[in-house]
Scaffold this active site. Structure first.
Site, PDB file in Angstrom:
ATOM      1  N   ARG A  26     -11.261  -0.633 -21.471  1.00 27.92           N
ATOM      2  CA  ARG A  26     -12.031  -1.753 -20.900  1.00 27.92           C
ATOM      3  C   ARG A  26     -13.194  -1.282 -20.034  1.00 27.92           C
ATOM      4  O   ARG A  26     -13.553  -1.949 -19.064  1.00 27.92           O
ATOM      5  CB  ARG A  26     -11.126  -2.684 -20.079  1.00 27.92           C
ATOM      6  N   ARG A  30     -16.053  -6.511 -16.583  1.00 24.90           N
ATOM      7  CA  ARG A  30     -16.522  -7.297 -15.432  1.00 24.90           C
ATOM      8  C   ARG A  30     -16.666  -6.526 -14.127  1.00 24.90           C
ATOM      9  O   ARG A  30     -17.274  -7.035 -13.192  1.00 24.90           O
ATOM     10  CB  ARG A  30     -15.587  -8.490 -15.221  1.00 24.90           C
ATOM     11  N   ARG A  39     -23.412 -11.165 -19.285  1.00 20.12           N
ATOM     12  CA  ARG A  39     -22.394 -12.143 -19.667  1.00 20.12           C
ATOM     13  C   ARG A  39     -22.667 -13.524 -19.065  1.00 20.12           C
ATOM     14  O   ARG A  39     -22.217 -14.549 -19.605  1.00 20.12           O
ATOM     15  CB  ARG A  39     -21.039 -11.587 -19.185  1.00 20.12           C
ATOM     16  N   ASP A  75     -13.449  -7.631 -29.254  1.00 22.32           N
ATOM     17  CA  ASP A  75     -12.126  -7.987 -28.735  1.00 22.32           C
ATOM     18  C   ASP A  75     -11.120  -7.922 -29.871  1.00 22.32           C
ATOM     19  O   ASP A  75     -11.482  -8.138 -31.030  1.00 22.32           O
ATOM     20  CB  ASP A  75     -12.134  -9.385 -28.116  1.00 22.32           C
ATOM     21  N   TYR A 152      -0.009 -13.164 -29.717  1.00 18.50           N
ATOM     22  CA  TYR A 152      -1.016 -14.183 -29.372  1.00 18.50           C
ATOM     23  C   TYR A 152      -0.989 -15.344 -30.358  1.00 18.50           C
ATOM     24  O   TYR A 152      -1.098 -16.512 -29.986  1.00 18.50           O
ATOM     25  CB  TYR A 152      -2.416 -13.562 -29.336  1.00 18.50           C
TER      26      TYR A 152
HETATM   27  O1  CP3 Z   1     -12.629  -1.325 -23.790  1.00 22.07           O
HETATM   28  C1  CP3 Z   1     -13.772  -1.827 -23.849  1.00 22.07           C
HETATM   29  O2  CP3 Z   1     -14.601  -1.734 -22.928  1.00 22.07           O
HETATM   30  C2  CP3 Z   1     -14.169  -2.538 -25.117  1.00 22.07           C
HETATM   31  C3  CP3 Z   1     -13.968  -3.936 -25.119  1.00 22.07           C
HETATM   32  C4  CP3 Z   1     -12.594  -4.577 -25.180  1.00 22.07           C
HETATM   33  C5  CP3 Z   1     -12.374  -5.896 -24.711  1.00 22.07           C
HETATM   34  N1  CP3 Z   1     -11.111  -6.271 -25.051  1.00 22.07           N
HETATM   35  C6  CP3 Z   1     -13.377  -6.720 -24.011  1.00 22.07           C
HETATM   36  C7  CP3 Z   1     -12.934  -7.888 -23.232  1.00 22.07           C
HETATM   37  C8  CP3 Z   1     -11.391  -4.144 -25.746  1.00 22.07           C
HETATM   38  C9  CP3 Z   1     -11.045  -2.795 -26.344  1.00 22.07           C
HETATM   39  C10 CP3 Z   1     -10.471  -5.235 -25.655  1.00 22.07           C
HETATM   40  C11 CP3 Z   1      -9.096  -5.178 -26.191  1.00 22.07           C
HETATM   41  C12 CP3 Z   1      -8.167  -6.265 -25.849  1.00 22.07           C
HETATM   42  N2  CP3 Z   1      -8.407  -7.615 -25.813  1.00 22.07           N
HETATM   43  C13 CP3 Z   1      -6.791  -6.064 -25.596  1.00 22.07           C
HETATM   44  C14 CP3 Z   1      -6.092  -4.749 -25.630  1.00 22.07           C
HETATM   45  C15 CP3 Z   1      -6.327  -3.984 -24.396  1.00 22.07           C
HETATM   46  C16 CP3 Z   1      -5.441  -4.375 -23.270  1.00 22.07           C
HETATM   47  O3  CP3 Z   1      -5.982  -4.799 -22.237  1.00 22.07           O
HETATM   48  O4  CP3 Z   1      -4.231  -4.229 -23.410  1.00 22.07           O
HETATM   49  C17 CP3 Z   1      -6.230  -7.325 -25.357  1.00 22.07           C
HETATM   50  C18 CP3 Z   1      -4.781  -7.609 -25.036  1.00 22.07           C
HETATM   51  C19 CP3 Z   1      -7.251  -8.301 -25.507  1.00 22.07           C
HETATM   52  C20 CP3 Z   1      -7.134  -9.777 -25.392  1.00 22.07           C
HETATM   53  C21 CP3 Z   1      -7.940 -10.315 -24.291  1.00 22.07           C
HETATM   54  N3  CP3 Z   1      -9.311 -10.352 -24.271  1.00 22.07           N
HETATM   55  C22 CP3 Z   1      -7.464 -10.881 -23.091  1.00 22.07           C
HETATM   56  C23 CP3 Z   1      -6.010 -10.988 -22.697  1.00 22.07           C
HETATM   57  C24 CP3 Z   1      -8.583 -11.303 -22.368  1.00 22.07           C
HETATM   58  C25 CP3 Z   1      -8.597 -12.101 -21.101  1.00 22.07           C
HETATM   59  C26 CP3 Z   1      -8.143 -11.342 -19.936  1.00 22.07           C
HETATM   60  C27 CP3 Z   1      -9.302 -10.599 -19.344  1.00 22.07           C
HETATM   61  O5  CP3 Z   1      -9.181  -9.371 -19.125  1.00 22.07           O
HETATM   62  O6  CP3 Z   1     -10.302 -11.265 -19.049  1.00 22.07           O
HETATM   63  C28 CP3 Z   1      -9.733 -10.915 -23.099  1.00 22.07           C
HETATM   64  C29 CP3 Z   1     -11.148 -11.068 -22.691  1.00 22.07           C
HETATM   65  C30 CP3 Z   1     -11.981  -9.820 -22.635  1.00 22.07           C
HETATM   66  N4  CP3 Z   1     -12.020  -8.851 -23.583  1.00 22.07           N
HETATM   67  C31 CP3 Z   1     -12.889  -9.471 -21.594  1.00 22.07           C
HETATM   68  C32 CP3 Z   1     -13.494  -8.260 -21.970  1.00 22.07           C
HETATM   69  C33 CP3 Z   1     -14.576  -7.499 -21.245  1.00 22.07           C
HETATM   70  C34 CP3 Z   1     -13.193 -10.306 -20.370  1.00 22.07           C
HETATM   71  C35 CP3 Z   1     -14.060 -11.448 -20.803  1.00 22.07           C
HETATM   72  C36 CP3 Z   1     -15.102 -11.864 -19.819  1.00 22.07           C
HETATM   73  O7  CP3 Z   1     -16.197 -11.262 -19.797  1.00 22.07           O
HETATM   74  O8  CP3 Z   1     -14.855 -12.834 -19.114  1.00 22.07           O
END
Ligand code: CP3
Length: 342
Positions: A26, A30, A39, A75, A152
């Site tokens: 990640r 943010r 964003r 994502d 999910y």
């Molecule tokens: O790693 C990176 O920088 C690349 C981008 C990336 C995102 N999601 C961007 C994202 C990657 C590799 C993911 C994978 C992802 N997405 C996982 C596996 C990794 C982990 O954390 O276990 C999972 C479970 C998800 C599902 C997901 N996406 C959730 C649960 C959420 C909401 C919770 C949160 O952290 O906000 C997201 C949204 C998300 N995916 C964001 C980002 C940067 C936040 C969105 C925003 O900008 O508001």
């Protein structure tokens, strides 16, 4: 063209390296003001689908932190939408699927999509990133693993105890296994096309499979991880991540992955012993360490380095994704310490 910095690829293949490579799960997110600026007024899924902006936020950690790998911005739920399930990602509640998968008919209605046709933006992002990075560092692709995606899809969103997916898994195993087959085939095609587009390594996120007992992991999750990795092949190194995986390491080591990404609850020296030199390891600083003082971050990095010294390969990382309240300065300290620049 050969990569100028291929430390991550060599460490993943258990080849000698001059120093430990480092990146953060990640890392595009943010905690970076530059990410929040891009964003700002955009829905999250729109950012994922707008090639120029997704490329920009993917590159921010390279510019700001000097990480040893770029991960494409996307994502794990993008292919779920392409399978035909409605997906919403909202700031407050996380992912939401208004029509969760609960029956044989729901599973049959899902497609195994042609990835390039249904998600062209993913491959445009990869090709553009390869051009922009100009082989300075490796580009990582990724996908969600079948169990985590099924969680999910069946729960309809995030979950505390995963009782809806487990209920279906135990009550209607045939329906559950059919869904897992479709997910494995979808993720394999999705990743194979990422390799064709130019990624240098990939990570499969089975973030929530740590909720399963070792036996249930072997029955309901591992066969589908293997199915993905078998179909994808070994052209680029394959990293497998499971959060809360202390009880699953032996199973994970039999997945076909070249690298296991370990969360912070497992002592890395113990992970080395239990995987018997069969795989490289990635991790495993508690992301909350980056919320504390500099000395704690430095000590954490050195502890991990010492514990990883007998691993056949080691990639420094956090044990899960970096948290939004992390000060950028602390992320910089972590990267610099891991690279021996402090
Ligand atoms: O790693 C990176 O920088 C690349 C981008 C990336 C995102 N999601 C961007 C994202 C990657 C590799 C993911 C994978 C992802 N997405 C996982 C596996 C990794 C982990 O954390 O276990 C999972 C479970 C998800 C599902 C997901 N996406 C959730 C649960 C959420 C909401 C919770 C949160 O952290 O906000 C997201 C949204 C998300 N995916 C964001 C980002 C940067 C936040 C969105 C925003 O900008 O508001």
């Amino acid at each position: 063209m050969p990569l100028k910095n291929d430390l991550l690829v060599r460490a993943a293949r258990c080849q000698p390296v001059e120093r430990t490579p480092v990146w953060m799960m990640r890392q595009a997110g943010r905690y970076l003001p530059e990410y929040r600026a891009v964003r700002k007024d955009l829905p999250f899924l729109t950012l994922c689908k707008t090639v120029d902006l997704a490329v920009e936020v993917s590159l921010q950690p390279l510019r700001i932190l000097g990480v040893d790998a770029v991960i494409m911005f996307s994502d794990i739920l993008i292919p779920v939408e392409a399978m035909g399930l409605e997906v919403h990602l909202t700031e407050k509640t996380g992912p939401k699927m208004p029509h969760p998968v609960r029956s044989a008919a729901d599973v049959e209605a899902l497609r195994v999509p042609d990835p390039v046709e249904t998600m062209p933006f993913v491959y445009d992002i990869i090709r553009t990133l390869k051009r922009e990075i100009a082989d300075a560092v490796p580009l990582l692709g990724f996908a969600g693993a079948p169990w985590t995606l099924a969680a999910y899809m069946i729960e309809g969103g995030s979950s505390k105890n995963y009782h809806i997916i487990k209920s279906l898994m135990y009550s209607e195993p045939a329906v559950f296994h059919r869904l897992m087959e479709k997910l494995a085939d979808t993720q394999a095609l999705y990743l194979k096309a990422q390799i064709e587009a130019g990624i240098d390594a990939l990570q499969l996120f089975d973030s929530w499979a740590g909720e399963l007992s070792p036996e249930d992991f072997a029955t309901f999750a591992l066969p589908y991880i293997r199915r993905v990795f078998e179909q994808v092949g070994s052209a680029v190194p394959r990293i497998l991540y499971v959060n809360g995986s202390a009880h699953l390491l032996e199973g994970m080591a039999a997945s076909g992955a070249e690298v296991l990404s370990i969360d912070w609850r497992t002592d890395l020296a113990e992970a080395v012993r239990r995987t018997q030199g069969r795989v490289a390891l990635q991790g495993n600083l508690d992301p909350c360490r980056l919320l504390g003082p500099r000395e704690g971050i430095l000590r954490g990095v050195e502890d991990i380095r010492a514990k990883a010294k007998d691993a056949p390969g080691h990639i420094m990382n956090l044990g899960h994704g970096i948290l939004p309240p992390t000060p950028v300065e602390n992320a910089q300290t972590f990267i610099a310490a891991a690279q021996g620049r402090l």
